[in-house]
Write a protein that holds these residues in place. Structure first.
Motif, PDB file in Angstrom:
ATOM      1  N   GLU A  81     -22.079  -0.700   2.448  1.00 41.61           N
ATOM      2  CA  GLU A  81     -22.012  -1.572   1.274  1.00 41.61           C
ATOM      3  C   GLU A  81     -20.618  -2.161   1.140  1.00 41.61           C
ATOM      4  OE1 GLU A  81     -22.875  -1.438  -3.553  1.00 41.61           O
ATOM      5  OE2 GLU A  81     -23.219   0.321  -2.305  1.00 41.61           O
ATOM      6  N   LYS A  82     -20.545  -3.483   1.114  1.00 38.41           N
ATOM      7  CA  LYS A  82     -19.246  -4.144   0.981  1.00 38.41           C
ATOM      8  C   LYS A  82     -18.769  -4.078  -0.459  1.00 38.41           C
ATOM      9  CE  LYS A  82     -18.718  -8.700   1.102  1.00 38.41           C
ATOM     10  NZ  LYS A  82     -18.606 -10.086   1.600  1.00 38.41           N
TER      11      LYS A  82
ATOM     12  N   GLU B 132     -18.227   7.119   4.094  1.00 38.30           N
ATOM     13  CA  GLU B 132     -19.235   7.279   3.043  1.00 38.30           C
ATOM     14  C   GLU B 132     -20.112   6.045   2.896  1.00 38.30           C
ATOM     15  OE1 GLU B 132     -17.564   8.609  -0.607  1.00 38.30           O
ATOM     16  OE2 GLU B 132     -16.280  10.111   0.330  1.00 38.30           O
ATOM     17  N   GLY B 133     -19.994   5.129   3.854  1.00 40.64           N
ATOM     18  CA  GLY B 133     -20.859   3.951   3.845  1.00 40.64           C
ATOM     19  C   GLY B 133     -20.378   2.815   2.979  1.00 40.64           C
ATOM     20  N   VAL B 134     -19.089   2.797   2.646  1.00 37.39           N
ATOM     21  CA  VAL B 134     -18.530   1.714   1.827  1.00 37.39           C
ATOM     22  C   VAL B 134     -17.508   0.941   2.642  1.00 37.39           C
ATOM     23  CG1 VAL B 134     -17.230   1.112  -0.256  1.00 37.39           C
ATOM     24  CG2 VAL B 134     -18.875   3.005  -0.315  1.00 37.39           C
TER      25      VAL B 134
ATOM     26  N   ASN C 117     -21.409   1.406 -12.611  1.00 34.16           N
ATOM     27  CA  ASN C 117     -22.132   2.609 -12.209  1.00 34.16           C
ATOM     28  C   ASN C 117     -22.718   2.515 -10.804  1.00 34.16           C
ATOM     29  OD1 ASN C 117     -21.765   4.095 -14.664  1.00 34.16           O
ATOM     30  ND2 ASN C 117     -23.288   2.779 -15.640  1.00 34.16           N
ATOM     31  N   SER C 118     -22.313   1.509 -10.048  1.00 32.57           N
ATOM     32  CA  SER C 118     -22.820   1.386  -8.679  1.00 32.57           C
ATOM     33  C   SER C 118     -22.294   2.527  -7.828  1.00 32.57           C
ATOM     34  CB  SER C 118     -22.403   0.047  -8.074  1.00 32.57           C
ATOM     35  OG  SER C 118     -21.006   0.034  -7.816  1.00 32.57           O
ATOM     36  N   ASP C 119     -23.026   2.863  -6.776  1.00 35.14           N
ATOM     37  CA  ASP C 119     -22.604   3.949  -5.888  1.00 35.14           C
ATOM     38  C   ASP C 119     -21.239   3.664  -5.275  1.00 35.14           C
ATOM     39  OD1 ASP C 119     -24.842   5.453  -6.377  1.00 35.14           O
ATOM     40  OD2 ASP C 119     -25.919   4.807  -4.578  1.00 35.14           O
ATOM     41  N   ALA C 120     -21.016   2.403  -4.887  1.00 33.96           N
ATOM     42  CA  ALA C 120     -19.758   2.045  -4.227  1.00 33.96           C
ATOM     43  C   ALA C 120     -18.572   2.225  -5.166  1.00 33.96           C
ATOM     44  CB  ALA C 120     -19.825   0.615  -3.713  1.00 33.96           C
ATOM     45  N   ILE C 121     -18.708   1.784  -6.418  1.00 37.04           N
ATOM     46  CA  ILE C 121     -17.624   1.945  -7.396  1.00 37.04           C
ATOM     47  C   ILE C 121     -17.385   3.420  -7.683  1.00 37.04           C
ATOM     48  CG2 ILE C 121     -16.990   1.604  -9.817  1.00 37.04           C
ATOM     49  CD1 ILE C 121     -16.453  -0.873  -8.245  1.00 37.04           C
ATOM     50  N   LYS C 122     -18.451   4.204  -7.801  1.00 32.53           N
ATOM     51  CA  LYS C 122     -18.303   5.639  -8.047  1.00 32.53           C
ATOM     52  C   LYS C 122     -17.569   6.318  -6.889  1.00 32.53           C
ATOM     53  CE  LYS C 122     -22.255   6.418 -11.133  1.00 32.53           C
ATOM     54  NZ  LYS C 122     -23.575   7.076 -11.276  1.00 32.53           N
ATOM     55  N   LYS C 123     -17.905   5.935  -5.667  1.00 32.53           N
ATOM     56  CA  LYS C 123     -17.236   6.515  -4.499  1.00 32.53           C
ATOM     57  C   LYS C 123     -15.763   6.110  -4.455  1.00 32.53           C
ATOM     58  CE  LYS C 123     -21.404   6.870  -1.637  1.00 32.53           C
ATOM     59  NZ  LYS C 123     -22.155   6.300  -0.487  1.00 32.53           N
ATOM     60  N   LEU C 124     -15.486   4.869  -4.822  1.00 30.62           N
ATOM     61  CA  LEU C 124     -14.096   4.409  -4.855  1.00 30.62           C
ATOM     62  C   LEU C 124     -13.302   5.182  -5.910  1.00 30.62           C
ATOM     63  CD1 LEU C 124     -11.767   2.540  -4.120  1.00 30.62           C
ATOM     64  CD2 LEU C 124     -12.770   0.803  -5.637  1.00 30.62           C
TER      65      LEU C 124
ATOM     66  N   LYS D 272      -9.301   3.538   2.689  1.00 36.19           N
ATOM     67  CA  LYS D 272     -10.317   2.715   3.363  1.00 36.19           C
ATOM     68  C   LYS D 272     -11.110   3.497   4.412  1.00 36.19           C
ATOM     69  CE  LYS D 272     -10.759  -1.995   5.104  1.00 36.19           C
ATOM     70  NZ  LYS D 272     -10.042  -3.249   5.419  1.00 36.19           N
ATOM     71  N   PRO D 273     -10.458   4.279   5.293  1.00 35.50           N
ATOM     72  CA  PRO D 273     -11.228   5.049   6.282  1.00 35.50           C
ATOM     73  C   PRO D 273     -12.100   6.130   5.646  1.00 35.50           C
ATOM     74  CG  PRO D 273      -8.908   4.893   6.914  1.00 35.50           C
ATOM     75  CD  PRO D 273      -9.004   4.408   5.504  1.00 35.50           C
ATOM     76  N   ILE D 274     -11.632   6.708   4.529  1.00 33.21           N
ATOM     77  CA  ILE D 274     -12.419   7.719   3.830  1.00 33.21           C
ATOM     78  C   ILE D 274     -13.714   7.110   3.306  1.00 33.21           C
ATOM     79  CG2 ILE D 274     -12.444   9.275   1.822  1.00 33.21           C
ATOM     80  CD1 ILE D 274      -9.360   9.449   2.111  1.00 33.21           C
ATOM     81  N   LEU D 275     -13.603   5.921   2.706  1.00 36.68           N
ATOM     82  CA  LEU D 275     -14.785   5.249   2.158  1.00 36.68           C
ATOM     83  C   LEU D 275     -15.722   4.775   3.257  1.00 36.68           C
ATOM     84  CD1 LEU D 275     -13.118   3.263  -0.747  1.00 36.68           C
ATOM     85  CD2 LEU D 275     -14.724   5.143  -0.966  1.00 36.68           C
TER      86      LEU D 275
END
Length: 263
Positions: free
Chosen positions: A25-26, A50-52, A231-238, A44-47
């Motif tokens: 997910e971009k 996790e697919g981001v 509440n998007s998955d990408a924002i939560k992961k960030l 950046k490499p950590i995300l």
């Protein structure tokens, strides 16, 4: 293995490789260069694991990152604090942005190429401060805490020059774009500079400042998103990555007190 089977296997691997790449997910985040973009580059490499797919859009001003977040040109931003966000939303009809996580504090500081002590600042000195409302108020509060002036309400983060009730040294103020303040340091007696711009100008807030905010500063820099994607998955992961032990260690080791984790 037959040639036909080999071709089928290669095609399958290629397909799933592309599909896997497309599954990431971009996430486009606006940031100022230091320390925000540097911290984002670190995670950046950590995300990615996790697919981001974190993409960092770097700005050198305080206006465009917030505007572009509100206009959905980027997914969020990382560069501002809550008082600035509050003022920006009032003045720019910016109603979609919401804070997601506190990340770090950049202690605001005063610098001078002419004077080493507050007591040395002369009568009629010219003081350069940021021209945006939240940071100009922040500058006045810091000046007041160091005995250079008195404010009507010393806790008012939105204080303006009209709120000065005592100016014993008859200080003169120049309100300038925050990014330009390091460049005018040799033209004024004192300049109050945001730490991100100070670091870019090779100023060390701990060693080079005349005086500096303490660790209780309320100006924690935020990860900001919009109400529709907070509440998007990408924002939560960030947000989780920015508040991770790895980032805390990175901030402490790289900036050595000039930037302080807020989590």
């Amino acid at each position: 293995m037959s040639r036909k089977l080999s071709l089928l296997l290669a095609a399958s691997l290629a397909y799933f490789g592309v599909a896997g790449a497309q599954a990431a997910e971009k996430l486009v985040i606006a940031a100022t260069p230091v320390p925000h973009a540097e911290i984002l580059e670190f995670i950046k490499p950590i995300l990615a694991k996790e697919g981001v797919d974190l993409q960092i859009k770097v700005f050198t001003d305080y206006i465009q990152p917030a505007l572009q977040t509100n206009e959905k040109q980027v997914d969020g931003n990382y560069y501002l604090h809550q008082p600035y966000l509050n003022e920006f939303k009032k003045s720019h009809k910016n109603d979609l942005e919401v804070p997601v996580a506190k990340v770090h504090v950049e202690p605001f500081a005063a610098y001078s190429q002419k004077y080493k002590k507050v007591a040395d600042i002369p009568d009629g000195a010219t003081i350069a401060i940021p021209n945006d409302p939240s940071n100009s108020g922040r500058a006045l509060l810091l000046l007041a805490r160091n005995g250079l002036l008195k404010l009507k309400d010393p806790s008012n983060i939105s204080a303006t020059q009209k709120d000065i009730v005592d100016n014993p040294k008859h200080l003169k103020f120049r309100e300038l774009e925050a990014a330009t303040l390091p460049r005018v340091l040799n033209q004024v007696d004192v300049a109050l500079i945001n730490t991100n711009y100070a670091i870019e100008a090779k100023l060390n807030p701990i060693k080079d400042s005349l005086f500096i905010e303490d660790a209780n500063s309320p100006y924690a820099n935020l990860l900001v998103a919009r109400d529709d994607n907070k509440n998007s998955d990408a924002i939560k992961k960030l947000a989780a990555a920015l508040n991770s032990p790895e980032v805390k260690k990175f901030i402490e080791e790289k900036y050595k007190g000039a930037v302080v984790p807020a989590f």
